[in-house]
Design an enzyme around this catalytic site. Structure first.
Site, PDB file in Angstrom:
ATOM      1  N   GLY A 549       0.836  -1.191   0.000  1.00  0.00           N
ATOM      2  CA  GLY A 549       0.000   0.000   0.000  1.00  0.00           C
ATOM      3  C   GLY A 549       0.869   1.239   0.000  1.00  0.00           C
ATOM      4  N   VAL A 550       0.374   2.297  -0.600  1.00  0.00           N
ATOM      5  CA  VAL A 550       1.099   3.560  -0.686  1.00  0.00           C
ATOM      6  C   VAL A 550       0.137   4.673  -0.319  1.00  0.00           C
ATOM      7  CG1 VAL A 550       2.403   5.123  -2.169  1.00  0.00           C
ATOM      8  CG2 VAL A 550       2.565   2.653  -2.523  1.00  0.00           C
ATOM      9  N   GLY A 551       0.563   5.562   0.576  1.00  0.00           N
ATOM     10  CA  GLY A 551      -0.288   6.684   0.964  1.00  0.00           C
ATOM     11  C   GLY A 551       0.542   7.914   1.229  1.00  0.00           C
ATOM     12  N   PHE A 553       1.240   9.225   3.975  1.00  0.00           N
ATOM     13  CA  PHE A 553       2.082   9.022   5.147  1.00  0.00           C
ATOM     14  C   PHE A 553       3.368   8.289   4.805  1.00  0.00           C
ATOM     15  CE2 PHE A 553       1.008   4.635   4.919  1.00  0.00           C
ATOM     16  CZ  PHE A 553      -0.273   4.622   4.434  1.00  0.00           C
ATOM     17  N   GLY A 554       3.374   7.462   3.775  1.00  0.00           N
ATOM     18  CA  GLY A 554       4.502   6.607   3.442  1.00  0.00           C
ATOM     19  C   GLY A 554       4.013   5.286   2.881  1.00  0.00           C
ATOM     20  N   VAL A 556       3.110   0.973   3.156  1.00  0.00           N
ATOM     21  CA  VAL A 556       2.676  -0.133   4.001  1.00  0.00           C
ATOM     22  C   VAL A 556       3.325  -1.404   3.457  1.00  0.00           C
ATOM     23  CG1 VAL A 556       0.729  -1.465   4.864  1.00  0.00           C
ATOM     24  CG2 VAL A 556       0.475   0.988   4.494  1.00  0.00           C
ATOM     25  N   ASP A 667     -15.047   8.799   4.597  1.00  0.00           N
ATOM     26  CA  ASP A 667     -14.439   8.293   3.358  1.00  0.00           C
ATOM     27  C   ASP A 667     -14.853   6.839   3.131  1.00  0.00           C
ATOM     28  OD1 ASP A 667     -13.015   8.519   1.018  1.00  0.00           O
ATOM     29  OD2 ASP A 667     -11.068   8.099   1.931  1.00  0.00           O
TER      30      ASP A 667
END
Length: 887
Positions: A549-551, A553-554, A556, A667
């Site tokens: 995962g990419v968000g 924040f950085g 996962v 969301d």
């Protein structure tokens, strides 16, 4: 309409005398000048007739003035001071020449007279080589920079052939600029206006002629602007979201239109700006009518200010020209040419000067055919009529086409007037990534491609050779990626925190590194403590192939702990990601209060050195969306889909009611419903969550955030968030589950783009089975589908007050599951011929995971019983769920 010449903007000034004095004092050296010079300066200033301030709004109860601390007005090339037509005094750059320097010859030229709006255009300084103006700032902050040009005839220089660049120490204003008469107006005078956030004590303006051509300027303004003029937050489009960082940008004014009114010059504006008439951009002109009121009736809401735009702008507007016909259904359009190489800040000004009563005008606003504001309700937003309101949008022009179109049109909701208005429009170009407002090169020569301008020719051959090598390397690297790389690197926020005991660590707003000591400690109740070495080993030293995962924040990562016995998801914060960290903190703050089997669980944390890492349970089956479409995974059965929706509904119901203060997710979508090994659904991604209103409050007033396609239109329209906003989003999820297609798909025909609208149309026709997932055909009980679709329809009601609670939705979904199971049981018994056709016993009630009693399937009830259930719509009968608690 006759095209009016574009007037020059002017600056903020107190008076001619104060303007001169402020310039001389701010430009003086640190040592005291001789007394004789002071006396001469005193009598010189006293001899200048005073003029009224220009920085005042029209006389009214809302009159306001702004005194700029930096107020440099320079008439370049003049040997004496010049009074502008609006009364401001421009100082000769000969008077304070020590703040001007040139590497070579420069020439002062003048013309006796010309058709120009001010005498500042009758003189110019021509540069043959690089020249610099230096200004010492009294205070940091927003500043106007206005450069005035008039290419008048001269025996020595042909100014129309000028070609030059203008830049500050960090920003390119003009790059190899040429005087193109066709791009200005027939009188050849024009200006360039910029808004720059100056952070240094000095501001330098450097003029660099292109070899063989002159550079010139007629007048320069460097003037302070108020801090409220541009705040840090705006809205983005495609999709709609919040944009942070407006104060870090620099801007060039491209358009500033007084819609429906005449041109306003610096004498009429609160900040010395010029507002041109919109007539030449309205297409077709017959689609709009100009309307106006007396400027004195315009009010500003609490927190508003005439410095944003004067009353004269809000006192005029364009409305729909045929708004009084039986059924108006068209948009009024303004077409504006822009450079597609940049982002733009678009500011729209509104003021309801046409309505007679409150809550009578609702209309839509579009930017390049995309919905920007749905159902704009000005009287609710401002609390009254004739009250100013503006909205900022950041538009990435690579996602739109030229010309830029701004449109207004009726909402057609069946109530109120079918009309639409707009009062003002500003389009500001934003600097690109190399700090340029004109061209691809920055001050240091870097280009947008990362190559220094001076090395382009030298590396050309190397780039061509490297292209072949790079293609081979890319192909080799691609082959080494695991086969499921694309699936595992989808942009899904997989895992989010659930339980933390102490939230006091959230007070810091510094960088991640300095925040560490407040953020985590062994007493915060965040579960098991992991060392950085443990997590590095668990993620194979943060292997890029372990990213799931990419968000913001950085990243996962998937990891294994306890000697490979347990799979986990490891979220590692990025120190440079301030926006992501804010959402990261929100997740902790919100979910530290909660625990429930349908919310993703937190396992532990690491706060070693400057790291901020959280560890969650691993949801092996990923987001629900991947199992509906796009990933080529096995299709879910209807029963599985119902059970997943029920699980998600339980999680949301607990969020809304299970804590002392309810929580609004904000969301809800299929990528935020995650599935574990057993396809148990768990809600995730609480970075946008908000505490629900308490006491007498009915809503939370907040900027619109969420995902386009799932947004509650009432929340979008009024910026008032309630738990019914989650209900609306969940209704979209239900249609997504039923039809197995995205909430928005621009590739489809117009009527099919929005899933919620499309699904509702077929539901009302009674033909919903025509658009469901083909995998469900023949495997779904039509009564179960009907009950499911009814729940979705109620969720998608236009107004929150008409929507059910999540508890009501949960009741209806469990009822739909019983109908499906009863149907499946009946089919099995028919196949086994275990039940006589004339005496089939009613199926027993189905127990649920929460052990709540369930209603009997509809087939086994009397008509009277069925009618009683439908009339209650689940509200009263769901009282038995009132004590539903999290586990």
């Amino acid at each position: 309409m006759e095209k009016k010449p574009r007037g020059p903007p002017t600056n903020l000034s107190l008076s001619s005398s104060s303007s001169l004095l402020s310039f001389s004092l701010s430009s003086s050296p640190l040592s005291s000048p001789p007394m004789a010079i002071l006396l001469v300066l005193f009598f010189f200033v006293a001899a200048i007739p005073s003029v009224p301030p220009v920085l005042a709004a029209p006389a009214s109860s809302t009159a306001v003035s702004f005194t700029p601390q930096d107020n440099f007005l320079i008439d370049s090339g003049s040997v004496a001071n010049t009074t502008h037509s609006d009364g401001r005094v421009f100082i000769s750059d000969q008077t304070f020449g020590k703040y001007y320097s040139s590497q070579g010859r420069d020439v002062l030229i003048t013309v006796p007279s010309a058709d120009v709006p001010s005498r500042i255009y009758l003189s110019a300084r021509v540069f043959i080589q690089e020249a610099v103006y230096t200004f010492h700032m009294a205070r940091p902050g927003w500043h106007w920079i206005r450069l005035h040009f008039f290419a008048f005839n001269n025996t020595e220089f042909i100014l129309e052939n000028a070609k030059f660049s203008v830049m500050t120490d960090s920003l390119v204003l003009l790059h190899e600029f040429t005087i193109d008469a066709s791009a200005t107006n027939t009188t050849k005078w024009f200006f360039k206006e910029y808004l720059v956030n100056v952070t240094a004590e000095r501001l330098s303006l450097k003029f660099v002629p292109v070899k063989g051509a002159p550079a010139f300027v007629n007048a320069i303004e460097v003037v302070s602007a108020p801090d409220i003029l541009v705040t840090d937050i705006g809205s983005t489009l495609f999709p709609v979201a919040q944009y942070n960082g407006l104060v870090t940008q620099s801007y060039q004014t491209v358009y500033r239109l007084n819609v429906g009114g005449p041109q306003l010059t610096s004498r009429n504006d609160t900040l010395g700006r010029t507002w041109t008439s919109d007539g030449q951009y309205l297409q077709p002109k017959v689609s709009g009518n100009n309307v106006s009121v007396a400027p004195s009736v315009i009010k500003y809401p609490e927190g508003g200010s005439p410095l944003i735009a004067p009353q004269s702008v809000y006192a005029s507007a364009v409305e729909m020209a045929t708004a009084n016909v039986a059924d108006p259904n068209f948009n009024v359009t303004w077409n504006l040419e822009i450079d597609l190489s940049y982002q733009y800040l678009i500011r729209l000004h509104f003021c309801d000067i046409i309505s007679k009563t409150l809550d009578d005008l609702y209309f839509n606003v579009y930017i390049n055919g995309k919905m920007a504001i749905s159902g704009l309700d000005l009287s609710t937003l401002t609390g009254g009529l004739a009250t100013a309101y503006y909205k900022d949008f950041v538009v990435n022009s690579t996602m739109i086409s030229t010309p830029l179109s701004i449109q207004i049109g009726p909402m057609n909701q069946g109530t109120g007037a079918k009309n639409a208005i707009i009062n003002g429009l500003e389009v500001l170009k934003m600097n690109n990534s190399v700090g340029s407002l004109d061209g691809e090169y920055g001050v240091d020569g870097r280009s947008l491609g990362g190559v220094n301008k001076g090395t382009v020719a030298a590396v050309g051959f190397a780039m061509m050779f490297g292209a072949f090598v790079g293609l081979g390397a890319m192909a080799f690297k691609w082959q080494k990626r695991p086969q499921d790389w694309q699936k595992r690197n989808s942009f899904s926020s997989w895992l989010l925190p659930l339980h933390a005991g102490d939230t006091s660590f959230m007070s810091s707003k510094n960088s991640l590194g300095s925040r560490k000591s407040q953020f985590f400690s062994s007493t915060t109740g965040l579960g098991r403590y992991f060392s950085f070495a443990e997590l590095s080993e668990a993620t194979k030293n943060w292997d890029a192939n372990a990213v799931i995962g990419v968000g913001g924040f950085g990243n996962v990562y998937i990891g294994e702990i306890d000697d490979g016995a347990t799979k986990v998801a490891v979220k590692r914060g990025n120190p440079q990601s301030e926006q992501g960290i804010n959402e990261f903190q929100t997740e902790i703050q919100i979910l530290s209060k909660l625990r429930h089997r349908h919310l993703v669980s937190l396992i532990g944390y690491c706060d070693e050195n400057t790291e901020m890492i959280l560890v969650y349970e691993f949801m092996s089956n990923g987001p629900l969306r991947d199992h509906l479409y796009g990933k080529d995974l096995p299709s879910l059965t209807w029963k599985q889909r119902l059970e997943i929706c029920i699980g998600a509904a339980r999680g949301l119901h607990y969020l809304h009611t299970g804590a002392a203060q309810g929580i609004i997710h904000r969301d809800v979508k299929t990528t935020n419903i995650l599935l574990d090994d057993n396809f148990i659904a768990k809600m995730a991604d609480f970075g946008l969550s908000k505490d629900a209103p308490t006491g007498s409050e009915q809503h939370v007033s907040t900027a619109v955030k969420g995902s386009f396609g799932y947004l509650d239109p009432e929340y979008f329209r009024k910026q008032q968030l309630t738990d019914k906003s989650d209900v609306y989003s969940f209704g979209v999820v239900l249609f997504e589950v039923l039809c197995a297609r995205p909430a928005l798909n621009p590739a489809l025909p117009r009527e099919q783009v929005n899933l919620a609208e499309w699904g509702m149309q077929w539901k009302r026709k009674g033909l919903l089975e025509k658009i469901i997932d083909p995998h469900l055909i023949g495997n779904i009980n039509l009564e179960s589908m009907k009950k499911f679709a009814e729940a979705a329809e109620k969720c998608l009601a236009d107004y929150g007050v008409d929507r059910p609670t999540m508890g009501d939705v949960l009741w209806n979904l469990e009822y739909a599951l019983q109908l499906q199971e009863a149907s499946s049981q009946g089919k099995a018994e028919d196949e086994n011929k275990a039940l006589a056709a004339t005496a089939a016993p009613a199926p027993a009630p189905i127990s649920t995971p929460d052990n709540h009693p369930n209603a009997l399937p509809e087939q086994s009830r009397t008509p009277k019983e069925v009618q009683a259930v439908d009339e209650h719509s689940g509200t009263a009968m769901f009282a038995q769920f009132a004590a539903l608690n999290g586990r």
